[in-house]
Design an enzyme around this catalytic site. Structure first.
Site, short mmCIF file in Angstrom:
data_model
loop_
_atom_site.label_atom_id
_atom_site.label_comp_id
_atom_site.label_asym_id
_atom_site.label_seq_id
_atom_site.Cartn_x
_atom_site.Cartn_y
_atom_site.Cartn_z
N ILE A 1 0.53 -1.15 -0.36
CA ILE A 1 0.23 -0.25 -0.41
C ILE A 1 1.15 1.60 0.39
O ILE A 1 1.50 1.65 1.01
CB ILE A 1 -1.27 0.21 0.90
CG1 ILE A 1 -1.85 -0.52 1.21
CG2 ILE A 1 -1.68 1.25 0.75
CD1 ILE A 1 -2.32 -1.29 -0.07
N THR A 2 0.88 1.84 -0.98
CA THR A 2 1.43 3.11 -1.31
C THR A 2 1.77 4.38 -0.45
O THR A 2 0.68 4.49 -0.80
CB THR A 2 2.44 3.95 -2.62
OG1 THR A 2 2.56 1.90 -3.42
CG2 THR A 2 3.02 4.62 -2.83
N ARG B 1 -3.45 4.33 -14.05
CA ARG B 1 -2.28 4.12 -14.92
C ARG B 1 -2.14 4.96 -15.44
O ARG B 1 -0.85 4.99 -16.54
CB ARG B 1 -3.45 2.85 -15.88
CG ARG B 1 -3.61 1.47 -15.38
CD ARG B 1 -4.08 0.64 -15.45
NE ARG B 1 -4.50 -0.27 -14.48
CZ ARG B 1 -5.46 -1.35 -14.46
NH1 ARG B 1 -6.40 -1.57 -15.79
NH2 ARG B 1 -5.31 -2.41 -13.77
N GLY C 1 30.33 1.90 -17.70
CA GLY C 1 30.49 1.58 -16.07
C GLY C 1 30.02 2.52 -15.55
O GLY C 1 29.58 2.36 -14.36
N GLU D 1 -0.54 -1.09 -10.67
CA GLU D 1 -1.94 -0.42 -10.86
C GLU D 1 -2.07 -1.44 -12.18
O GLU D 1 -2.23 -1.05 -13.34
CB GLU D 1 -1.80 1.36 -10.90
CG GLU D 1 -1.29 1.91 -9.86
CD GLU D 1 -1.29 3.25 -10.25
OE1 GLU D 1 -2.90 3.73 -10.82
OE2 GLU D 1 -1.40 4.09 -9.09
#
Ligand code: CAA
Length: 380
Positions: free
Chosen positions: A157-158, A243, A340, A363
């Site tokens: 749960i962001t 989205r 690199g 999502e």
């Protein structure tokens, strides 16, 4: 068809770009390294109106359109993808459904504070054993006198550790051939609602997520968002907008990867010339630019359709699918161009690569976006 931004959209984008360059970009590496929650940036995003961008002013929002929201999401995410998703969850996954489905009281009390950024929201759909197949959740809510008792757990749960409210989805009816879900608005501090400590992740280290628990958590009838039994539609319609936010976050990550690569290619020399003069590098830069532009057009189309009030499930899924996979490819090439140095933390491109990866998962995974797109095609 007009591909030009309006004067207002340009102004909003430039404000976000300037703010992100001055106040976010210089801190992004440190936020990633320390994994701290960027509270001072969240507060400034609130001041700028970025936490409730497409919510009308009467409910504390900025009253802007979804294209502006996408533009700002791209700029913020280019500087720091963690700040981008904190913003996206509050805008798309919390304020938007409360505005669309909430009661007048919920809008007055909760939406207004969250759209202003005085309070923060999160979205509880995913569970430990149900992610892509969201309907099969185990969380349930039982009707009792005067309200509902919620039991279950939600994970990834962001904003969960910091949010003042969660919009949570639970099964409320198992009697028919199809289970029925209902959405509930639960304030932090409600007895029985608790949050675990933040998750450890590959990227977006500043955007904290966690598991949350509901143990005999009683909420009043007034906590129901939308109609009882129609919560799954609330969740799906919300994700159609979410989205667009994640596609825009992916645009920002890719934009930052490309800009850093162009600058590096002009500076770094090999075989006696800047590497930008090698066709191998030029072709990579060209492919990155084309893919980024294509993803942006898909995202703006979905945002424009949302603004027009047209169903945009398929277009949002196309934007999210393409933009998220594009961001990973572009960040991958950015590391290749840096050689690199790209693999070291001296340059930001390794962070962009790690941050890009989640946009293909949350999502709705890329596979879920393909399911949504195919379902729309076949239905048509
Ligand atoms: N809008 C409105 N209603 C919709 C809809 C939409 N976009 N999509 C589906 N529905 C309706 C259908 O019409 C159907 O209604 P009826 O029962 O009346 O016919 C109902 O919802 C069920 O639809 P489906 O039969 O298509 O549902 P399904 O079980 O086959 O699942 C799915 C469809 C697309 C796979 C869905 O489960 C899904 O999107 N899964 C992914 C979940 C997801 O994205 N989770 C992300 C969690 S949030 C997050 O990640 C936040 C974060 O941290 C940043």
């Amino acid at each position: 068809m007009d591909f030009d931004l309006t004067e207002e959209q340009r102004l909003v984008r430039d404000t976000a770009r300037d703010f992100a360059a001055r106040e976010i970009a210089p801190k992004a590496a440190e936020i990633d390294k320390s994994g701290r929650w960027p509270s001072e940036i969240v507060a400034k995003m609130a001041e700028l109106g970025f936490l409730g961008m497409a919510i009308p002013e009467e409910y504390g929002g900025a009253g802007l359109d979804n294209v502006s929201y996408s533009l700002v999401m791209e700029e913020i995410s280019a500087a720091c993808a963690s700040c981008g998703v904190i913003m996206s969850v509050n805008n798309s996954l919390f304020c938007d459904p409360i505005y669309k489905f909430g009661t007048p009281e919920q809008k007055k009390e909760v939406l207004t504070a969250c759209a202003k950024g005085e309070k923060l929201g999160c979205f509880g759909l995913t569970e430990p054993m149900s992610g892509s197949d969201a309907q099969t959740m185990a969380t349930s809510a039982e009707k009792v006198d005067g309200g509902w008792v919620i039991n279950g757990a939600k994970n990834w749960i962001t904003n969960g550790p910091h949010a003042d409210y969660i919009l949570v989805f639970a099964i409320t009816d198992r009697s028919g051939s199809k289970v029925k879900h209902t959405a509930f608005l639960v304030p932090k501090g409600t007895p029985g609602y608790t949050q675990a400590s933040p998750d450890h992740k590959l990227g977006i280290h500043g955007a904290h997520s966690c598991t949350v628990f509901f143990e005999n958590c009683k909420v009043p009838d007034s906590a129901v968002v939308g109609n009882v039994g129609e919560g799954f539609k609330v969740a799906m319609a919300t994700l159609d907008g979410g989205r667009i936010g994640i596609a825009s976050q992916a645009l920002g990550i890719a934009k930052a990867s490309l800009e850093t690569s162009v600058a590096y290619a002009k500076e770094r020399k090999s075989f006696g010339v800047p590497i930008s003069q090698h066709q191998a590098i030029q072709f990579m830069l060209a492919d990155m630019a084309v893919e980024l532009d294509a993803a942006r057009l898909l995202t703006w189309r979905a945002a424009s359709m949302k603004d027009a009030g047209t169903r945009h499930s398929m277009q949002s899924a196309e934007a999210k699918l393409y933009a998220s996979e594009m961001a990973t490819r572009v960040a991958h090439k950015a590391i290749q161009i840096h050689g690199g140095y790209g693999y070291s933390t001296e340059f930001p491109v390794e962070r962009h690569y790690r941050d890009a990866r989640i946009t293909e998962i949350y999502e709705g995974t890329s596979e879920i976006q393909r399911i949504v797109i195919a379902a729309s095609l076949l239905k048509a």
